[in-house]
Every structure is written in C-alpha cells, then in structure tokens.
Design a protein around this motif. Structure first.
Motif, PDB file in Angstrom:
ATOM      1  N   ASN A  99     -23.660  53.841  -1.473  1.00 37.88           N
ATOM      2  CA  ASN A  99     -22.641  54.792  -1.905  1.00 37.88           C
ATOM      3  C   ASN A  99     -22.082  54.420  -3.287  1.00 37.88           C
ATOM      4  N   GLU A 111     -17.844  52.362  -6.250  1.00 39.45           N
ATOM      5  CA  GLU A 111     -18.123  52.985  -4.963  1.00 39.45           C
ATOM      6  C   GLU A 111     -17.663  54.432  -4.952  1.00 39.45           C
ATOM      7  N   LYS A 112     -18.398  55.250  -4.251  1.00 37.68           N
ATOM      8  CA  LYS A 112     -18.068  56.664  -4.134  1.00 37.68           C
ATOM      9  C   LYS A 112     -16.694  56.813  -3.479  1.00 37.68           C
ATOM     10  N   GLU A 113     -15.933  57.804  -3.901  1.00 36.15           N
ATOM     11  CA  GLU A 113     -14.599  58.119  -3.398  1.00 36.15           C
ATOM     12  C   GLU A 113     -13.596  57.003  -3.648  1.00 36.15           C
ATOM     13  N   THR A 114     -13.809  56.200  -4.678  1.00 36.12           N
ATOM     14  CA  THR A 114     -12.830  55.207  -5.116  1.00 36.12           C
ATOM     15  C   THR A 114     -12.627  55.360  -6.614  1.00 36.12           C
TER      16      THR A 114
END
Length: 190
Positions: A99, A111-114
């Motif tokens: 991710n 990292e994805k969604e961070t």
C-alpha cells in the motif's frame, strides 16, 4: 461444590484474624453476632453425590465472586514464547507492504491514506518560522485580535489590501506550495 484450596486458606486466615481481634479487645463476640455473619441458603443438589450445603459465611460468598476471574494456572513457557514470537510481533516488518504510493506534490513514497512525511516536515518547519516571525509574546501573552496576514518578500504592494489586519513580514520568498489564498489549492509550475 467445594471451594478452591486458596479460597479455603484465605477464609481460614480471615476467621483466625477475627478471633484474634476479639481476643485482643478483651471479649468474644456475643452469640447473636455470629448468627448475623452466617445465613441459610437453599440447599443445592449436586448430581454427583447428592450432598446438601448447609450454611455459608458472608465473607466466603463475597470472595467466591471475586476469585472466579482468576486464571486457573499460569501461562506455560511454550505459550509465552509462541505469543512473543507471533506473526504480528516478530515478522511484522518482514512482510512486504503493498500500500505504498508516491506523493503527488513532492514525489516521496508514503503509505496510502496517510500524510506524506516529507510534505508534513516542510509545512512544520514553515509554521515554526512563521511563529518565530510573529514573536513569542504575540503568541503567548498578547495574541492578535484581528486576522493575521503573512507578507513575504515581493508582496509589499499588497499591504494596503490588508488594512486593519495583523501583518507579519517574512524575510524570504513564499514557498510554491503555500498559497496566498488558503481556500484555493496552490498551483505547482513544474
């Protein structure tokens, strides 16, 4: 059902303490006092040997309910080691992550969604410089009562537009990512 061995020892020690306390005070409890500490309960049928229980002390009733949540035996060494070396704890960083994406602003990986760590650090350092330019007294003791405007080098012609607002001058160029109007997204000329 018989009480556990530890419970029996605990109740016996309480009875010995009670007896020693009354003996130290110089009198033994009157007969009616002992009757208050013991009460009758309905006999419970035991399917194994059909014995009936007669009386229970209040202390035994109290401590029976407390000691029910205690583990029956300690955790074995094998189980401790299994938990210690579990997949989550030991191999967490050995599993490849799928991710991870590139930041759209700076190109660093995160990292994805961070939040991108590099972008966050640049915003943090710029915020600290802005706070230093405001002065610590303005932030702690005498906060401005009007809207705060930051003017960077080359933006002096816009000073009349911000008349009546608290103006803080920054002695450097405005970063590309920091928009003048914070309601619109900054355009990157790359």
């Amino acid at each position: 059902m018989a009480a556990p061995y530890g419970m029996t020892r605990l109740l016996g020690s309480f009875r010995r303490f009670e007896h020693a306390l009354f003996q130290w005070m110089g009198f033994y409890p009157p007969p009616g006092f002992q009757a208050e500490l013991v009460y009758d309960i309905q006999p419970v049928e035991n399917h194994v040997n059909n014995q009936q229980s007669s009386t229970k002390s209040i202390l035994q009733d109290i401590f029976d309910s407390i000691l029910l949540a205690v583990p029956k035996s300690r955790r074995t060494a094998e189980k401790k080691r299994t938990r210690k070396m579990s997949m989550k704890g030991h191999y967490e960083y050995a599993i490849p992550k799928n991710n991870i994406i590139a930041c759209l602003e700076c190109g660093n990986w995160h990292e994805k969604e961070t939040i991108c760590g590099h972008c966050y650090q640049t915003v943090k350092t710029e915020t600290e410089e802005m706070q230093e330019a405001m002065g610590l007294d303005a932030l702690k003791y005498d906060a401005p009562r009007s809207e705060v405007v930051f003017l960077y080098d080359g933006e002096e012609q816009e000073r009349p537009k911000y008349d009546g607002k608290y103006i803080v001058e920054m002695k450097k160029q405005r970063p590309e990512w920091f928009s003048k109007n914070l309601m619109t997204k900054a355009h990157n000329p790359k």
